[in-house]
Motif scaffolding. Structure first.
Motif, PDB file in Angstrom:
ATOM      1  N   ILE A 128       0.845  -1.204   0.000  1.00  0.00           N
ATOM      2  CA  ILE A 128       0.000   0.000   0.000  1.00  0.00           C
ATOM      3  C   ILE A 128       0.885   1.260   0.000  1.00  0.00           C
ATOM      4  CG2 ILE A 128      -1.655   1.348   1.392  1.00  0.00           C
ATOM      5  CD1 ILE A 128      -3.143  -0.996   0.354  1.00  0.00           C
ATOM      6  N   ALA A 129       1.916   1.237   0.831  1.00  0.00           N
ATOM      7  CA  ALA A 129       2.794   2.417   0.925  1.00  0.00           C
ATOM      8  C   ALA A 129       3.492   2.689  -0.409  1.00  0.00           C
ATOM      9  CB  ALA A 129       3.829   2.214   2.039  1.00  0.00           C
ATOM     10  N   ARG A 130       3.925   1.634  -1.076  1.00  0.00           N
ATOM     11  CA  ARG A 130       4.616   1.826  -2.362  1.00  0.00           C
ATOM     12  C   ARG A 130       3.646   2.329  -3.433  1.00  0.00           C
ATOM     13  NH1 ARG A 130       6.893  -3.479  -3.862  1.00  0.00           N
ATOM     14  NH2 ARG A 130       7.901  -2.359  -5.561  1.00  0.00           N
ATOM     15  N   LEU A 131       2.430   1.814  -3.402  1.00  0.00           N
ATOM     16  CA  LEU A 131       1.430   2.295  -4.361  1.00  0.00           C
ATOM     17  C   LEU A 131       1.112   3.765  -4.109  1.00  0.00           C
ATOM     18  CD1 LEU A 131      -0.789  -0.898  -4.390  1.00  0.00           C
ATOM     19  CD2 LEU A 131       0.005   0.249  -6.474  1.00  0.00           C
ATOM     20  N   ARG A 132       1.008   4.126  -2.833  1.00  0.00           N
ATOM     21  CA  ARG A 132       0.697   5.526  -2.511  1.00  0.00           C
ATOM     22  C   ARG A 132       1.851   6.448  -2.884  1.00  0.00           C
ATOM     23  NH1 ARG A 132      -2.980   4.721   2.633  1.00  0.00           N
ATOM     24  NH2 ARG A 132      -4.964   5.013   1.561  1.00  0.00           N
ATOM     25  N   ALA A 133       3.073   5.916  -2.778  1.00  0.00           N
ATOM     26  CA  ALA A 133       4.230   6.723  -3.184  1.00  0.00           C
ATOM     27  C   ALA A 133       4.172   6.981  -4.690  1.00  0.00           C
ATOM     28  CB  ALA A 133       5.527   6.012  -2.795  1.00  0.00           C
ATOM     29  N   ALA A 134       3.704   5.958  -5.444  1.00  0.00           N
ATOM     30  CA  ALA A 134       3.615   6.113  -6.900  1.00  0.00           C
ATOM     31  C   ALA A 134       2.450   7.021  -7.280  1.00  0.00           C
ATOM     32  CB  ALA A 134       3.437   4.746  -7.566  1.00  0.00           C
ATOM     33  N   ARG A 135       1.346   6.936  -6.548  1.00  0.00           N
ATOM     34  CA  ARG A 135       0.136   7.691  -6.902  1.00  0.00           C
ATOM     35  C   ARG A 135      -0.561   8.111  -5.598  1.00  0.00           C
ATOM     36  NH1 ARG A 135      -3.689   8.635 -11.669  1.00  0.00           N
ATOM     37  NH2 ARG A 135      -4.831  10.227 -10.551  1.00  0.00           N
ATOM     38  N   PRO A 136      -0.203   9.289  -5.085  1.00  0.00           N
ATOM     39  CA  PRO A 136      -0.663   9.676  -3.739  1.00  0.00           C
ATOM     40  C   PRO A 136      -2.185   9.697  -3.562  1.00  0.00           C
ATOM     41  CG  PRO A 136       1.116  11.107  -4.464  1.00  0.00           C
ATOM     42  CD  PRO A 136       0.750  10.251  -5.648  1.00  0.00           C
ATOM     43  N   ASP A 137      -2.943   9.946  -4.631  1.00  0.00           N
ATOM     44  CA  ASP A 137      -4.395  10.020  -4.402  1.00  0.00           C
ATOM     45  C   ASP A 137      -5.113   8.691  -4.621  1.00  0.00           C
ATOM     46  OD1 ASP A 137      -4.175   9.987  -7.179  1.00  0.00           O
ATOM     47  OD2 ASP A 137      -5.969  11.228  -7.449  1.00  0.00           O
ATOM     48  N   LEU A 138      -4.377   7.576  -4.638  1.00  0.00           N
ATOM     49  CA  LEU A 138      -5.030   6.263  -4.795  1.00  0.00           C
ATOM     50  C   LEU A 138      -6.012   6.015  -3.659  1.00  0.00           C
ATOM     51  CD1 LEU A 138      -2.466   3.483  -5.838  1.00  0.00           C
ATOM     52  CD2 LEU A 138      -4.823   3.674  -6.592  1.00  0.00           C
ATOM     53  N   VAL A 139      -7.199   5.538  -4.025  1.00  0.00           N
ATOM     54  CA  VAL A 139      -8.182   5.109  -3.034  1.00  0.00           C
ATOM     55  C   VAL A 139      -8.257   3.585  -3.100  1.00  0.00           C
ATOM     56  CG1 VAL A 139     -10.659   5.057  -2.503  1.00  0.00           C
ATOM     57  CG2 VAL A 139      -9.533   7.235  -3.031  1.00  0.00           C
ATOM     58  N   PHE A 140      -8.151   2.950  -1.927  1.00  0.00           N
ATOM     59  CA  PHE A 140      -8.135   1.488  -1.880  1.00  0.00           C
ATOM     60  C   PHE A 140      -9.453   0.927  -1.395  1.00  0.00           C
ATOM     61  CE2 PHE A 140      -3.704   2.741  -1.476  1.00  0.00           C
ATOM     62  CZ  PHE A 140      -3.097   1.914  -2.403  1.00  0.00           C
ATOM     63  N   SER A 141      -9.807  -0.237  -1.954  1.00  0.00           N
ATOM     64  CA  SER A 141     -10.894  -1.014  -1.372  1.00  0.00           C
ATOM     65  C   SER A 141     -10.369  -2.422  -1.117  1.00  0.00           C
ATOM     66  CB  SER A 141     -12.111  -1.024  -2.286  1.00  0.00           C
ATOM     67  OG  SER A 141     -11.791  -1.623  -3.518  1.00  0.00           O
ATOM     68  N   SER A 142     -11.130  -3.205  -0.349  1.00  0.00           N
ATOM     69  CA  SER A 142     -10.621  -4.510   0.047  1.00  0.00           C
ATOM     70  C   SER A 142     -11.760  -5.460   0.387  1.00  0.00           C
ATOM     71  CB  SER A 142      -9.682  -4.342   1.251  1.00  0.00           C
ATOM     72  OG  SER A 142      -8.888  -5.492   1.435  1.00  0.00           O
ATOM     73  N   ASP A 143     -11.401  -6.717   0.655  1.00  0.00           N
ATOM     74  CA  ASP A 143     -12.353  -7.717   1.155  1.00  0.00           C
ATOM     75  C   ASP A 143     -11.856  -8.203   2.521  1.00  0.00           C
ATOM     76  OD1 ASP A 143     -13.689  -7.646  -1.286  1.00  0.00           O
ATOM     77  OD2 ASP A 143     -12.818  -9.516  -2.020  1.00  0.00           O
ATOM     78  N   PHE A 144     -12.800  -8.439   3.426  1.00  0.00           N
ATOM     79  CA  PHE A 144     -12.473  -8.957   4.758  1.00  0.00           C
ATOM     80  C   PHE A 144     -13.390 -10.115   5.104  1.00  0.00           C
ATOM     81  CE2 PHE A 144     -11.082  -4.593   4.749  1.00  0.00           C
ATOM     82  CZ  PHE A 144      -9.828  -4.679   5.335  1.00  0.00           C
TER      83      PHE A 144
END
Ligand code: SAH
Ligand code: SF4
Ligand code: F3S
Length: 434
Positions: free
Chosen positions: A285-301
């Motif tokens: 997640i941190a690396r993705l945010r470094a590449a694209r700071p405004d990324l919004v994540f969703s997930s399954d739990f």
């Protein structure tokens, strides 16, 4: 005289797209799709096996169709999808009203199987044929809207301890990138402006020529007229460097990513056979945010996995706080026959139910916060349909939130610049600024 087919689909986006593709195979036989089971000559239940409740729906629905079949003995009923794959023979035994069963790998054989059913045979096809099933499907028939799904990969080799998908959809198979590109170009010519690349493990995509998902995305980004690219669903272990980089340098790749994690506890992740830790996930997640700071994540739990303690569950809640997901799906653990976890002792229902509620409240809190953070921001909205009130139209923002806008002359397929003015339960609204 054309015949009518009614398809009812359950489960994931791939199943929904499969339903469309099944109708495509029947068009040369003179079938047209209908939205009413009562009018149909052929009814296909395109089933999902992921949780017990999903599977039960199949048998419930078949029960309801019994009366229709008694009225019209000529009506043919088929069961397709993942329950068909997992329990095809059993369905035929228990349900005399079913005329044919076909699993997801064999939909190209549907016309032939329908012929057999019409002759009174009760064919069952749950093979995993060696040839590429996508090559055997006809060209897409139905007019696509502005946002279309394209299957690029199917199956899963991960074998999470709770999951039936590796058994129902088989091994990971990727379509050739050149064929994906041809399909996307055709869709774009027919008005599509956004594609979502689909796969059970889509970021494990690697075609026979060694093309990776990142390379495919970069190639598709060069298709004129295509404005937006998304992909789903991904596994954290398959987020490679190039794909992470693509989030930073491919403008058409939208800043929203569904990245299921299932649990925030290393103990539970291990028991689930997820093959990654909490720290691994947070690092991705941190690396993705470094590449694209405004990324919004969703997930399954999953709540209430066998052996999950209060402490494990608290770690899941902490992980949700740490990431701040913009949306997420959460499910109560459901034991699935044939999976390793089904052998384990389940938690009391009340415990799992309560955890699910707490989980959902936590997720909702972050969803509202993320949506609220959009107020005042300028986003792009691809208009997909008419809205609830007169003059209102709705579409999706870059971050995949539904957005309602009002104004004259808005057309389906417009990509509009919108300032978000309000956040509602599961959507946003805004005003057009360009
Ligand atoms: N990678 C897949 C996941 C499919 S299943 C994809 O393409 O989406 C979707 C979600 O269902 C999983 O991420 C998991 O959270 C949930 N799920 C799967 N098996 C389950 C089970 N036995 N009980 C409860 N939830 C389950
Ligand atoms: Fe199921 Fe796990 Fe594969 Fe997803 S990665 S489809 S949860 S086995
Ligand atoms: Fe369900 Fe099969 Fe999709 S089990 S979630 S329809 S892959």
């Amino acid at each position: 005289m054309s015949k009518k087919v009614f398809v009812k689909s359950y489960g994931c986006q791939m199943n929904v797209l499969d339903a469309e593709r099944m109708v495509d195979t029947l068009v040369p036989k003179g079938y047209v799709a209908t939205g009413r089971a009562e009018d149909a000559d052929l009814i296909l239940l395109n089933t999902c096996h992921i949780r017990e409740k999903a599977t039960e729906k199949t048998f419930h629905e078949l029960g309801r169709l019994r009366a229709l079949k008694q009225e019209r003995p000529d009506l043919k009923i088929g069961v397709t999808g993942c329950v068909a794959q997992a329990e095809g023979a059993e369905i035929m035994r228990r349900m005399p009203l079913v005329d044919l069963v076909v699993g997801p790998q064999s939909y190209f054989r549907l016309p032939e199987l329908v012929d057999q059913a019409e002759l009174g045979l009760r064919p069952v096809d749950t093979e995993f044929p060696a040839e590429d099933k996508f090559d055997r499907l006809p060209k897409r028939h139905a007019a696509p809207g502005p946002a279309a799904f394209v299957t690029i990969q199917e199956g899963c080799d991960k074998f999470c301890a709770f999951c039936v998908v590796p058994y129902t959809r088989g091994n990971e198979v990727s379509r050739l990138a050149s064929k994906v590109r041809a399909e996307v170009e055709d869709l774009v010519e027919r008005g599509v402006r956004e594609v979502t690349l689909l796969g059970q493990n889509v970021n494990a995509y690697r075609d026979g020529a060694g093309v990776t998902l990142a390379a495919l995305i970069r190639d598709l980004a060069r298709v004129d007229g295509l404005k937006r690219i998304r992909y789903t669903t991904s596994h954290p272990n398959d987020m490679d460097d190039d794909l992470i980089a693509a989030h930073g340098d491919v403008e058409k790749l939208m800043p929203q990513l569904h990245l299921p994690v299932q649990s925030g506890s290393d103990r539970v992740l291990k028991a689930m056979n997820r093959k990654h830790t909490r720290a691994d996930y947070l690092a991705v997640i941190a690396r993705l945010r470094a590449a694209r700071p405004d990324l919004v994540f969703s997930s399954d739990f999953i709540a209430g996995f066998p052996g999950e303690t209060d402490r494990d569950f608290a770690q899941t809640l902490e992980l949700i706080d740490a990431v701040g997901f913009g949306a997420a799906f959460s499910f109560k653990y459901s034991a699935r026959p044939g999976t390793p976890a089904a052998e384990r002792e389940v938690l009391p229902d009340a415990v799992a139910d309560e955890r699910l509620q707490v989980l959902q409240a936590k997720i909702a809190h972050h969803q509202y916060a993320t949506q609220a953070s959009m107020i005042g921001r300028e986003v792009n909205v691809l208009i997909e349909r008419t809205g609830r009130s007169a003059g209102q139209m709705t579409g999706k923002s870059d971050h995949l939130y539904p957005v309602a806008v009002s104004g004259p002359d808005i057309a389906i397929g417009d990509l509009l610049k919108v300032r978000i003015t309000a956040s509602h339960a599961n959507s946003l609204s805004g005003e057009i600024i360009g």
